[in-house]
Scaffold this motif. Structure first.
Motif, mmCIF file in Angstrom:
data_model
loop_
_atom_site.group_PDB
_atom_site.id
_atom_site.type_symbol
_atom_site.label_atom_id
_atom_site.label_comp_id
_atom_site.label_asym_id
_atom_site.label_seq_id
_atom_site.Cartn_x
_atom_site.Cartn_y
_atom_site.Cartn_z
ATOM 1 N N CYS A 141 0.826 -1.215 0.000
ATOM 2 C CA CYS A 141 0.000 0.000 0.000
ATOM 3 C C CYS A 141 0.860 1.265 0.000
ATOM 4 C CB CYS A 141 -0.917 0.015 1.224
ATOM 5 S SG CYS A 141 -2.235 -1.212 1.166
ATOM 6 N N GLY A 142 2.191 1.097 0.058
ATOM 7 C CA GLY A 142 3.094 2.242 -0.044
ATOM 8 C C GLY A 142 3.574 2.805 1.267
ATOM 9 N N ALA A 143 3.396 2.113 2.377
ATOM 10 C CA ALA A 143 3.863 2.620 3.670
ATOM 11 C C ALA A 143 5.386 2.697 3.690
ATOM 12 C CB ALA A 143 3.371 1.718 4.798
ATOM 13 N N ALA A 144 5.917 3.787 4.246
ATOM 14 C CA ALA A 144 7.362 3.985 4.286
ATOM 15 C C ALA A 144 8.041 3.017 5.252
ATOM 16 C CB ALA A 144 7.677 5.425 4.680
ATOM 17 N N ASP A 145 7.405 2.706 6.346
ATOM 18 C CA ASP A 145 7.940 1.773 7.346
ATOM 19 C C ASP A 145 6.867 0.720 7.600
ATOM 20 O OD1 ASP A 145 9.154 0.430 9.420
ATOM 21 O OD2 ASP A 145 9.782 2.260 10.465
ATOM 22 N N PRO A 146 6.780 -0.292 6.725
ATOM 23 C CA PRO A 146 5.648 -1.221 6.764
ATOM 24 C C PRO A 146 5.454 -1.935 8.089
ATOM 25 C CG PRO A 146 6.877 -1.494 4.726
ATOM 26 C CD PRO A 146 7.673 -0.565 5.595
ATOM 27 N N ALA A 147 6.532 -2.388 8.731
ATOM 28 C CA ALA A 147 6.378 -3.148 9.977
ATOM 29 C C ALA A 147 5.786 -2.279 11.087
ATOM 30 C CB ALA A 147 7.707 -3.747 10.412
ATOM 31 N N VAL A 148 6.291 -1.054 11.208
ATOM 32 C CA VAL A 148 5.778 -0.155 12.248
ATOM 33 C C VAL A 148 4.341 0.260 11.934
ATOM 34 C CG1 VAL A 148 6.055 2.129 13.295
ATOM 35 C CG2 VAL A 148 8.042 0.659 12.975
ATOM 36 N N ALA A 152 1.126 -0.512 14.253
ATOM 37 C CA ALA A 152 0.228 0.539 14.740
ATOM 38 C C ALA A 152 -1.215 0.265 14.304
ATOM 39 C CB ALA A 152 0.694 1.898 14.228
ATOM 40 N N LEU A 153 -1.386 -0.192 13.064
ATOM 41 C CA LEU A 153 -2.721 -0.522 12.574
ATOM 42 C C LEU A 153 -3.310 -1.682 13.368
ATOM 43 C CD1 LEU A 153 -5.079 -0.322 10.595
ATOM 44 C CD2 LEU A 153 -3.719 -1.678 8.967
ATOM 45 N N TRP A 154 -2.504 -2.704 13.607
ATOM 46 C CA TRP A 154 -2.948 -3.855 14.397
ATOM 47 C C TRP A 154 -3.385 -3.401 15.791
ATOM 48 C CZ3 TRP A 154 0.958 -7.493 17.116
ATOM 49 C CH2 TRP A 154 0.266 -8.472 17.847
ATOM 50 N N ALA A 155 -2.548 -2.568 16.435
ATOM 51 C CA ALA A 155 -2.894 -2.079 17.774
ATOM 52 C C ALA A 155 -4.204 -1.299 17.735
ATOM 53 C CB ALA A 155 -1.764 -1.206 18.317
ATOM 54 N N ASN A 156 -4.394 -0.500 16.695
ATOM 55 C CA ASN A 156 -5.627 0.270 16.537
ATOM 56 C C ASN A 156 -6.827 -0.667 16.399
ATOM 57 O OD1 ASN A 156 -6.344 3.212 14.472
ATOM 58 N ND2 ASN A 156 -7.614 2.192 15.960
ATOM 59 N N LEU A 157 -6.712 -1.676 15.539
ATOM 60 C CA LEU A 157 -7.810 -2.624 15.336
ATOM 61 C C LEU A 157 -8.083 -3.439 16.604
ATOM 62 C CD1 LEU A 157 -6.866 -3.861 11.745
ATOM 63 C CD2 LEU A 157 -8.820 -2.400 12.360
ATOM 64 N N HIS A 158 -7.021 -3.803 17.312
ATOM 65 C CA HIS A 158 -7.191 -4.547 18.559
ATOM 66 C C HIS A 158 -7.956 -3.700 19.570
ATOM 67 C CE1 HIS A 158 -5.905 -8.073 20.947
ATOM 68 N NE2 HIS A 158 -5.992 -7.251 21.964
ATOM 69 N N GLY A 159 -7.593 -2.427 19.644
ATOM 70 C CA GLY A 159 -8.304 -1.518 20.547
ATOM 71 C C GLY A 159 -9.761 -1.350 20.154
ATOM 72 N N ALA A 186 -9.531 3.453 10.801
ATOM 73 C CA ALA A 186 -8.189 3.001 11.179
ATOM 74 C C ALA A 186 -7.298 2.880 9.949
ATOM 75 C CB ALA A 186 -8.269 1.665 11.912
ATOM 76 N N LEU A 187 -7.838 2.338 8.876
ATOM 77 C CA LEU A 187 -7.055 2.241 7.638
ATOM 78 C C LEU A 187 -6.659 3.620 7.136
ATOM 79 C CD1 LEU A 187 -7.859 -0.780 7.616
ATOM 80 C CD2 LEU A 187 -8.179 -0.542 5.156
ATOM 81 N N ASP A 188 -7.606 4.551 7.122
ATOM 82 C CA ASP A 188 -7.306 5.909 6.660
ATOM 83 C C ASP A 188 -6.239 6.557 7.534
ATOM 84 O OD1 ASP A 188 -9.173 5.632 4.652
ATOM 85 O OD2 ASP A 188 -10.699 6.878 5.611
ATOM 86 N N ALA A 189 -6.312 6.324 8.838
ATOM 87 C CA ALA A 189 -5.357 6.938 9.763
ATOM 88 C C ALA A 189 -3.939 6.430 9.538
ATOM 89 C CB ALA A 189 -5.782 6.684 11.205
ATOM 90 N N HIS A 190 -3.804 5.159 9.180
ATOM 91 C CA HIS A 190 -2.463 4.570 9.066
ATOM 92 C C HIS A 190 -1.958 4.459 7.635
ATOM 93 C CE1 HIS A 190 -2.295 3.723 13.328
ATOM 94 N NE2 HIS A 190 -3.537 3.289 13.248
ATOM 95 N N LEU A 191 -2.865 4.394 6.668
ATOM 96 C CA LEU A 191 -2.456 4.232 5.271
ATOM 97 C C LEU A 191 -2.763 5.467 4.433
ATOM 98 C CD1 LEU A 191 -3.712 0.574 4.583
ATOM 99 C CD2 LEU A 191 -1.437 1.327 5.321
ATOM 100 N N GLY A 192 -3.433 6.439 5.032
ATOM 101 C CA GLY A 192 -3.878 7.607 4.270
ATOM 102 C C GLY A 192 -5.229 7.309 3.639
ATOM 103 N N PRO A 193 -5.900 8.357 3.172
ATOM 104 C CA PRO A 193 -7.209 8.153 2.558
ATOM 105 C C PRO A 193 -7.129 7.229 1.356
ATOM 106 C CG PRO A 193 -6.769 10.489 2.930
ATOM 107 C CD PRO A 193 -5.490 9.752 3.183
ATOM 108 N N ASP A 194 -8.189 6.519 1.111
ATOM 109 C CA ASP A 194 -8.272 5.638 -0.064
ATOM 110 C C ASP A 194 -8.246 6.510 -1.309
ATOM 111 O OD1 ASP A 194 -8.923 3.834 -2.067
ATOM 112 O OD2 ASP A 194 -10.421 2.798 -0.859
ATOM 113 N N PRO A 195 -7.284 6.293 -2.206
ATOM 114 C CA PRO A 195 -7.200 7.131 -3.426
ATOM 115 C C PRO A 195 -8.480 7.112 -4.249
ATOM 116 C CG PRO A 195 -5.259 5.722 -3.207
ATOM 117 C CD PRO A 195 -6.235 5.294 -2.147
ATOM 118 N N ARG A 196 -9.237 6.028 -4.169
ATOM 119 C CA ARG A 196 -10.464 5.947 -4.966
ATOM 120 C C ARG A 196 -11.511 6.942 -4.492
ATOM 121 N NH1 ARG A 196 -11.874 -0.196 -4.299
ATOM 122 N NH2 ARG A 196 -11.579 0.548 -2.178
#
Length: 199
Positions: A141-148, A152-159, A186-196
């Motif tokens: 999806c283009g994240a600069a630091d995919p693991a981090v 963060a996304l996982w922690a957000n979804l878990h919460g 959560a996706l928008d917060a961590h991956l940016g808005p959906d380009p579509r």
């Protein structure tokens, strides 16, 4: 219970049933032995510690969650839609299987450090591939630091899963807000808005 099922598997089956219906606090070697109809010492042949028993039960949960992830991603064409499908499957699993979900991520309760007496690999060998899948998709999806970003996304979804299950988020947002909207946020917060959305 099927008498032909090997005893180790029967004991895990009983443990899964207890976790699913009553939660982690009710799981003990003696109680599992009682419900399986065997002597209280029988589980020790397969599970020398309470941690090893809980780990075997949790491994079943990770297998189930992994199968749900595969099914969720199967029909999605883009990495972002696959991440969304994983997120929805994760939160859905948490709300449907609350006892198992609570156990699976309690590595303080689980034996993830050593080899199982049965020869099975450490529990982490069941859990890390799921995180690897999320990290790979986040990378695509283009994240600069995919693991981090994936962590963060996982922690957000878990919460989201925990707070929704406890009733806190429905209280704050009102019953008219679907949990899927929080997955999207959560996706928008961590991956940016959906380009579509801007197309």
């Amino acid at each position: 219970m099927d008498e032909e099922t090997p005893l180790r598997e029967r004991l895990i089956d009983v443990g899964v049933e207890i976790v699913t219906t009553e939660g982690t606090a009710s799981v003990g070697l003696r109680e599992i032995a009682r419900r399986a109809g065997v002597s209280h010492g029988a589980p020790r042949r397969y599970f020398p510690t309470h941690h090893s028993l809980l780990s075997a039960i949790a491994r079943r949960g990770f297998a189930d969650l992994g199968a749900r992830f595969s099914e969720a991603c199967a029909g999605e064409p883009s990495p972002r839609e696959q991440v969304r499908a994983l997120g929805a499957a994760y939160v859905g699993y948490a709300l449907e299987q609350r006892g198992m979900f609570e156990l699976m991520f309690r590595h303080d309760l689980l034996d993830s450090s050593g080899q199982e007496p049965s020869g099975e690999p450490r529990l982490r060998e069941s859990t890390l591939p799921l995180f690897g899948l999320l990290t790979s998709l986040v990378s695509r999806c283009g994240a600069a630091d995919p693991a981090v970003t994936a962590a963060a996304l996982w922690a957000n979804l878990h919460g989201v899963a925990q707070l929704w299950g406890w009733g806190s988020l429905p209280l704050m947002l009102g019953r008219g807000v679907a949990v899927e909207r929080l997955v999207d946020a959560a996706l928008d917060a961590h991956l940016g808005p959906d380009p579509r959305d801007s197309a």
